[in-house]
Design a protein around this motif. Structure first.
Motif, mmCIF file in Angstrom:
data_model
loop_
_atom_site.group_PDB
_atom_site.id
_atom_site.type_symbol
_atom_site.label_atom_id
_atom_site.label_comp_id
_atom_site.label_asym_id
_atom_site.label_seq_id
_atom_site.Cartn_x
_atom_site.Cartn_y
_atom_site.Cartn_z
ATOM 1 N N ILE A 111 45.070 40.367 35.556
ATOM 2 C CA ILE A 111 46.238 41.085 36.071
ATOM 3 C C ILE A 111 46.297 40.974 37.595
ATOM 4 N N ASP A 114 47.899 38.015 38.901
ATOM 5 C CA ASP A 114 49.312 37.837 38.569
ATOM 6 C C ASP A 114 50.261 38.775 39.313
ATOM 7 N N VAL A 115 49.760 39.885 39.832
ATOM 8 C CA VAL A 115 50.637 40.885 40.449
ATOM 9 C C VAL A 115 50.191 41.133 41.887
ATOM 10 N N VAL A 121 50.005 49.675 37.363
ATOM 11 C CA VAL A 121 49.709 49.118 36.046
ATOM 12 C C VAL A 121 49.649 50.259 35.039
ATOM 13 N N ALA A 150 52.727 45.713 35.242
ATOM 14 C CA ALA A 150 52.031 45.206 34.061
ATOM 15 C C ALA A 150 51.682 46.375 33.163
ATOM 16 N N ARG A 177 55.156 42.653 32.077
ATOM 17 C CA ARG A 177 54.092 41.744 31.654
ATOM 18 C C ARG A 177 53.072 42.505 30.806
ATOM 19 N N TRP A 178 52.648 41.869 29.711
ATOM 20 C CA TRP A 178 51.815 42.545 28.715
ATOM 21 C C TRP A 178 50.447 41.870 28.648
ATOM 22 N N TYR A 179 49.394 42.678 28.669
ATOM 23 C CA TYR A 179 48.019 42.188 28.624
ATOM 24 C C TYR A 179 47.219 42.998 27.604
#
Length: 358
Positions: A111, A114-115, A121, A150, A177-179
């Motif tokens: 994460i 990416d951010v 979050v 995220a 965005r999904w993790y």
């Protein structure tokens, strides 16, 4: 896969492209001397139901005495490394927080890459996930209305409120965005098999199935590469050996990472499942328990009549695996692995395993 004398790939090196393994590996030296770091799974390997697995404490002490570095790699994102290390120390396995690598740490790194720094979050999980995110400089928020960059899911324990899954579903529907720390559908418990984080991920997937294109989480945990990368970055291992009890996470993760592995038969996987393992789930070595770190591992040789390991010969005859000879049952299992993994047919190992008492 690389041999005991090989080195680990760097985190960005392509991996998982080795030819299929058709027999277990050999090591003239004890594994604790052939490798520099053991990347050990926990549940079913070091402990079970909170108690140490038989022989685990002394075996790890012996391995450490031979210079093997010990790191504990778990898909469980609920507990912090400090909590896990304290538990191991109580069991008689001295450990520090930096010896523990969790899927929460692996997904937090994903994460953070990416951010923007300090991004909000939405964390759906327990303390281990929250701490890992905060250590990466990310700001944990509680609601899909808090503008998260995220949303991440990690195992939250049996008491996780349903409303937390609702927040995740709302965020994913909005395009956040999904993790996921991992997607293990089940976990062992003292009362039986319980739903794991993968089951919670499926709930969100079902709730968001009307979204097009269908959202998919980025997953960090074993057997996927981000977990292996996290382990190598944190340990600095050059010749790692993955040690686990599950074919579909530990051993497959080692295959994906291009490193050797040791399967111990103290947890989920039994001998019959090992014989039926697909190419990506075949371990380099197999042992009853962690004492397998302290001994050499014999060679399995191919002969005209089958495969030989020490006093045992295994062959594929008709629709069955046949085993003849005597000696250590584990050597018989190694010979059977070669016969089963070489022959593409589905072979019945029942009579052969009965001879071994496995």
């Amino acid at each position: 896969m690389r041999s005991a004398s090989g080195t680990s790939p760097t985190p960005d090196e392509p991996v998982g492209d080795a030819p299929p393994r058709t027999r277990t590996g050999a090591s003239e030296r004890p594994l604790a001397e052939a490798y520099d770091t053991a990347l050990l799974d926990l549940d079913g390997v070091v402990y079970a139901g909170g108690e140490a697995v038989p022989h685990a404490v002394r075996a790890l002490e012996g391995a450490r005495g031979r210079g093997l570095g010990l790191a504990y790699v778990t898909n469980n994102a609920a507990r912090t490394p400090r909590t896990v290390a304290a538990h191991l120390t109580e069991l008689g396995v001295p450990a520090e927080p930096e010896d523990v690598i969790t899927s929460a740490q692996a997904v937090a790194r994903l994460i953070a890459e990416d951010v923007p720094p300090g991004a909000p979050v939405l964390a759906i999980g327990a303390e281990g996930l929250r701490v890992a995110l905060e250590e990466r400089g990310l700001r944990v928020v509680e609601s899909a209305d808090d503008g998260p960059a995220a949303v991440v899911q990690g195992y939250g324990g049996p008491g996780m409120p349903w409303e937390r899954l609702m927040e995740a579903a709302v965020a994913v529907q909005r395009g956040v965005r999904w993790y996921a720390s991992n997607t293990d559908l089940t976990i062992p418990s003292g009362r039986g098999i319980a739903p794991g984080n993968g089951a919670a991920v499926e709930v969100v997937r079902i709730a968001t199935r009307a979204v097009r294109p269908a959202p998919e989480p980025r997953v960090a945990g074993k057997p996927l590469p981000p977990m292996h990368r996290e382990s190598i970055l944190r340990t600095g291992a050059r010749r790692p050996l993955v040690v686990g009890d599950r074919l579909d996470t530990d051993i497959e993760g080692a295959y994906a990472g291009g490193v050797d592995s040791l399967l111990v038969l103290t947890g989920v996987t039994d001998a019959a499942q090992l014989l039926a393992a697909g190419p990506e789930c075949r371990p380099t070595f197999v042992a009853r328990d962690l004492r397998g770190l302290l001994v050499p591992h014999p060679e399995v040789r191919a002969l005209a009549e089958g495969f030989v390991c020490e006093g045992w010969t295994a062959t594929a005859t008709g629709s069955e695996l046949e085993l003849n000879g005597s000696g250590d049952p584990l050597d018989g299992l190694r010979a059977l692995c070669a016969a089963a993994w070489t022959d593409p047919r589905a072979l019945d190992p029942g009579k052969a395993l009965a001879r071994l008492g496995l």
